[in-house]
Design a protein around this motif. Sequence first.
Motif, short mmCIF file in Angstrom:
data_model
loop_
_atom_site.label_atom_id
_atom_site.label_comp_id
_atom_site.label_asym_id
_atom_site.label_seq_id
_atom_site.Cartn_x
_atom_site.Cartn_y
_atom_site.Cartn_z
N GLU A 24 38.47 26.24 70.87
CA GLU A 24 38.91 27.14 69.81
C GLU A 24 38.79 26.48 68.44
O GLU A 24 38.26 27.05 67.48
CB GLU A 24 40.36 27.54 70.07
N LEU A 25 39.26 25.22 68.40
CA LEU A 25 39.20 24.49 67.12
C LEU A 25 37.76 24.22 66.72
O LEU A 25 37.39 24.39 65.55
CB LEU A 25 39.95 23.17 67.25
N ALA A 26 36.94 23.82 67.68
CA ALA A 26 35.55 23.51 67.38
C ALA A 26 34.83 24.74 66.87
O ALA A 26 33.95 24.66 66.01
CB ALA A 26 34.85 22.97 68.62
N HIS A 27 35.21 25.88 67.41
CA HIS A 27 34.62 27.14 66.97
C HIS A 27 34.98 27.40 65.52
O HIS A 27 34.15 27.81 64.71
CB HIS A 27 35.14 28.26 67.86
N ASN A 28 36.26 27.14 65.18
CA ASN A 28 36.71 27.38 63.81
C ASN A 28 36.20 26.33 62.84
O ASN A 28 35.94 26.63 61.67
CB ASN A 28 38.23 27.43 63.76
N LEU A 29 36.11 25.10 63.30
CA LEU A 29 35.81 23.99 62.38
C LEU A 29 34.34 23.61 62.40
O LEU A 29 33.94 22.71 61.69
CB LEU A 29 36.63 22.76 62.75
N ASP A 30 33.56 24.24 63.26
CA ASP A 30 32.14 23.90 63.35
C ASP A 30 31.94 22.45 63.74
O ASP A 30 31.15 21.75 63.12
CB ASP A 30 31.45 24.15 62.00
N SER A 31 32.64 21.98 64.74
CA SER A 31 32.54 20.56 65.05
C SER A 31 31.89 20.34 66.41
O SER A 31 31.69 21.25 67.20
CB SER A 31 33.91 19.91 65.01
N GLU A 32 31.59 19.05 66.62
CA GLU A 32 30.90 18.65 67.83
C GLU A 32 31.94 18.16 68.82
O GLU A 32 32.88 17.46 68.46
CB GLU A 32 29.94 17.51 67.46
#
Lengths: 151, 142
Positions: A24-32
Amino acid sequence: MLTRILVPYDGSKFSSKALSHAMELAHNLDSEVFLFSVVSIGYISPPGMLGLIRTKSEKESMKKWQKIVIGDAEKMLKTAAKKCKENGITVSYSIARGNIANEILNFSKKKKISLIIMGSQGLHGIGKIKTLGSVSRKVSEQASCPVLLVR
Amino acid sequence: MTKKGIKKILVPLDGSKNSMRGLDEAIYLARQCHATITGLYVIPIYPRNFADAIMPYQIHLKKSAKKFMSEAKTKCAQKGIVFRSKVVFGSPTAEINDMVNTKKFDMIVIGSRGQSGLKEIFLGSVAKAIVHKSKVPVLVIK
């Protein structure tokens, strides 16, 4: 800022919760997302067995067991990585051998991880009594980056 | 994807550098997840007991709380995030836990050490207690 997220994954329900949070966070933050699993020898043989191993065939069977466990870990990580990829998140996984907490800390240092997301405990211990697992405790105390503990 | 996103973030503040760093991180997260931030400061004294003797100290604490809360508010306003502040009396860990349980926060962001910073290695007492007790995810900022 939080572009590289490490998720120590051991297949327990706490770590899968952590993974869904990470997604969820990676989706929001655009992270790997980095999935990481540690195979410790203590898991493979029963405690106290290592000292008793003498003959060649025993050593060989130990090696075989290790291989099987690592293969299983890889399978587990692959399914988790697949789940991430379906949601459009860049993901990579790796497996290490040794002390679990130390390996996680080393990995986070080596890969310059900016956020660790982990379950409050892993496969061990009695969930209702324990509030925080040993590995979670050590990592949250000693890691140099922010740690998100999910329960 | 999980069903419910992160909508409410609780940031326990005590005016220390570490807690402000926690706020920075929370602001960043809130921006990405469209969440609101609630700053909570717990003054660690019960007002009933020997109120006269510690009154000046309390006033001082309240004043400083107002100061860093407004600081935090401007910080959030600059980034366009809704910030609510709250100052209560009591034991920090219990109050923070109560707050989380009653108001249904999705996440706690806390600095690893507060004002009584001794060592960098371990977690502070409040951070540790919250990590142990809380039912929601806790983000520990170093």
